[in-house]
Design an enzyme around this catalytic site. Structure first.
Site, PDB file in Angstrom:
ATOM      1  N   HIS A 157       7.213   2.075  -8.687  1.00 36.01           N
ATOM      2  CA  HIS A 157       8.203   2.179  -7.616  1.00 36.01           C
ATOM      3  C   HIS A 157       7.355   2.959  -6.604  1.00 36.01           C
ATOM      4  O   HIS A 157       8.054   3.654  -5.660  1.00 36.01           O
ATOM      5  CB  HIS A 157       9.360   2.801  -7.873  1.00 36.01           C
ATOM      6  CG  HIS A 157      10.397   2.249  -8.943  1.00 36.01           C
ATOM      7  ND1 HIS A 157      10.768   1.264  -8.896  1.00 36.01           N
ATOM      8  CD2 HIS A 157      10.348   2.552 -10.235  1.00 36.01           C
ATOM      9  CE1 HIS A 157      11.701   1.025 -10.064  1.00 36.01           C
ATOM     10  NE2 HIS A 157      11.120   1.895 -10.869  1.00 36.01           N
ATOM     11  N   SER A 278     -12.360   1.146  14.382  1.00 36.58           N
ATOM     12  CA  SER A 278     -11.530   0.981  15.309  1.00 36.58           C
ATOM     13  C   SER A 278     -12.118   0.818  16.914  1.00 36.58           C
ATOM     14  O   SER A 278     -12.999   1.833  17.196  1.00 36.58           O
ATOM     15  CB  SER A 278     -10.205   1.936  15.643  1.00 36.58           C
ATOM     16  OG  SER A 278      -9.447   1.874  16.775  1.00 36.58           O
ATOM     17  N   LYS A 284     -11.967   6.056  12.896  1.00 30.76           N
ATOM     18  CA  LYS A 284     -11.301   5.231  12.020  1.00 30.76           C
ATOM     19  C   LYS A 284     -12.396   4.556  11.001  1.00 30.76           C
ATOM     20  O   LYS A 284     -13.401   4.145  11.569  1.00 30.76           O
ATOM     21  CB  LYS A 284     -10.295   4.332  12.224  1.00 30.76           C
ATOM     22  CG  LYS A 284      -9.243   4.852  13.134  1.00 30.76           C
ATOM     23  CD  LYS A 284      -8.157   5.016  12.360  1.00 30.76           C
ATOM     24  CE  LYS A 284      -7.265   3.772  12.070  1.00 30.76           C
ATOM     25  NZ  LYS A 284      -6.256   3.667  11.219  1.00 30.76           N
ATOM     26  N   GLU A 291      -8.002  -5.472   2.746  1.00 34.93           N
ATOM     27  CA  GLU A 291      -6.841  -5.981   3.420  1.00 34.93           C
ATOM     28  C   GLU A 291      -6.705  -7.645   3.298  1.00 34.93           C
ATOM     29  O   GLU A 291      -5.897  -8.257   3.471  1.00 34.93           O
ATOM     30  CB  GLU A 291      -6.386  -5.599   5.077  1.00 34.93           C
ATOM     31  CG  GLU A 291      -6.220  -4.147   4.871  1.00 34.93           C
ATOM     32  CD  GLU A 291      -6.272  -3.498   6.219  1.00 34.93           C
ATOM     33  OE1 GLU A 291      -5.604  -2.325   6.355  1.00 34.93           O
ATOM     34  OE2 GLU A 291      -6.696  -3.809   7.038  1.00 34.93           O
TER      35      GLU A 291
END
Ligand code: ARG
Length: 458
Positions: A157, A278, A284, A291
């Site tokens: 979880h 970024s 970043k 992804e």
């Protein structure tokens, strides 16, 4: 008027918009090689059965081989107004083999031809997919070998649960990818069936020899019902379904790695070669490759749904609807191959951040289950042990104390003593899980040996 394979009864050309709408050339180009290989076998069979002359067969085979070579060299350019790859190759053949070309399509329809091409394509692509799966498994195995002595918090979880060995996590994905291999391999049984000779859908009056074609093309079986032969797309749906499951595994792996690579966790560091920055935030380093691996699964699921829906309630035998299966199948195969290849490379470059792991391991509740099991060994029932340690957890939360910071009197309230403090250690905790398949280093090392053996010749 342009000459079509089916032009006899037509007095008009196809409307250019209808032409573009009905063409499948942009996707079935991938079948070009297989189409020619199938045609060579078909021509040989027609001559063997005396349906065409040896002379015609020789000129067909010669011209088809020239086309095959140009396809392999990437030099074959189908004419853009061909309806599909079968037509494009037929048109090229007409230029090279003259009159003999008109005989190739004897006792054959594009309906059985397209099923043959897809089956030949899949026999190769499944091999390629299995090889890519094996290389991803090897990357995971190398990662496992480097991380046998690294204990990390395990999650259920998304909450700290119990300590595991990091290699054990990677080995879990090796298992998943193995089942993906098996699923794809199992599908081959149903793919390895020759449909050619079913013609449009009910066979032919000409004396063909389908078994001979099967032998020439290396098919294990010959389809037994000509209607089913041109109607069936189960084998396509089955492969897309296996690819959807595979993509789901890759997506979950990507999600794990994204989480482990996040600033909140930080166990893993992904090589810059697979990250992007970024345009506004200079600091970043985003995990975009992962992804997109995670996201691609959505397209494969979509293809699975689309292929099932396309076939739903479709009348028996061939319908042009089925042409769209190529977009779904070839699109899925190509996408999964790219994701697998990237995943294998990305895994090889992953670095482990031991400091960040140590920080996470400061959470001593990771040992709560170990303490409960220690009580069970002392004779407590599972429920009593669970209740007792549950109270210990509440006590520590209320008093803002760590378990290791409790004195003997405090521990006694929970039927524990100082002796349990030696359990509050990551590797001790992991090693204690020695049941078959569990996370102890001994088990993990054994699993690594097993996989080294299994993947040696993969
Ligand atoms: N391009 C079609 C397909 O991919 C095969 C052509 C069959 N066409 C026909 N009118 N019977 O399914």
């Amino acid at each position: 008027m342009t000459k079509k394979l089916w032009g006899g009864r037509f007095s008009k050309d196809l409307h250019p918009e209808a032409m573009e709408f009905t063409s499948s050339l942009n996707v079935d180009e991938k079948l070009a090689e297989y189409d020619v290989i199938g045609s060579i076998a078909h021509a040989k069979m027609l001559a063997k059965c005396k349906i065409i002359s040896n002379k015609d067969k020789d000129s067909l085979v010669k011209a088809l081989n020239t086309i095959l070579n140009s396809i392999k060299r990437g030099a074959f350019k189908p004419s853009s107004n061909s309806e599909d790859i079968h037509t494009a190759i037929y048109e090229a053949l007409q230029k090279k083999a003259g009159k003999a070309a008109d005989k190739l399509h004897t006792a054959r329809s594009r309906n059985d031809q397209v099923s043959l091409d897809v089956r030949l394509y899949l026999k190769d692509e499944i091999k390629a997919l299995i090889a890519l799966l094996a290389s991803a498994q090897k990357s995971l195995l190398n990662f496992s070998k480097k991380n046998v002595n690294v204990a990390v918090p395990g999650y259920t979880h998304m909450k700290h649960a119990q300590v595991i060995i990091l290699a054990h996590w990677a080995l879990a994905y090796i298992e998943m990818l193995q089942r993906d291999k098996e699923r794809l391999h199992d599908g081959l049984k149903r793919i390895d069936v020759l449909p050619l000779g079913a013609c449009a859908f009910c066979g032919t009056s000409l004396p063909i020899d389908r078994k001979h074609v099967a032998k020439l093309l290396g098919f294990l079986n010959v389809s037994e019902n000509s209607i089913d032969s041109v109607s069936d797309r189960d084998f396509v749906i089955e492969v897309i379904s296996a690819l959807a499951i595979l993509a789901m595994h890759l997506s979950r792996f990507a999600e794990d790695a994204i989480f482990y690579g996040s600033d909140e966790s930080g166990f893993l560091d992904v090589d810059e070669a697979f990250c992007t920055g970024s345009s506004i935030m200079p600091h970043k380093k985003n995990l975009d490759t992962l992804e997109l691996i995670r996201a691609r699964s959505a397209t494969i699921y979509g293809n699975l749904m689309a292929s099932l829906t396309m076939m739903k309630a479709l009348p028996t035998s061939y319908n042009r609807d089925m042409q769209l299966d190529k977009e779904m199948l070839i699109g899925s195969v190509e996408m999964v191959k790219k994701s697998l290849s990237l995943a294998a490379k990305l895994i090889s470059g992953i670095k482990v951040n031991r400091e960040k792991i140590a920080k996470q391991l400061e959470d001593e509740f990771l040992y709560a289950t170990d303490l409960a099991e220690a009580l069970i060994e002392k004779g407590f029932s599972q429920s009593e042990a669970h209740q007792t340690i549950g109270k210990l957890v509440t006590y520590c939360v209320d008093k803002q104390k760590k378990i290791s910071g409790l004195d003997n009197d405090e521990l006694k309230k929970f039927s524990l003593d100082e002796g349990i403090k030696k359990l509050l250690d990551p590797l001790t905790s992991a090693d204690a899980k020695s049941s078959f398949g569990a996370t102890s280093r001994k088990n993990v090392k054994r699993q690594i040996i097993v996989w080294e053996r299994k993947l040696k010749d993969a």
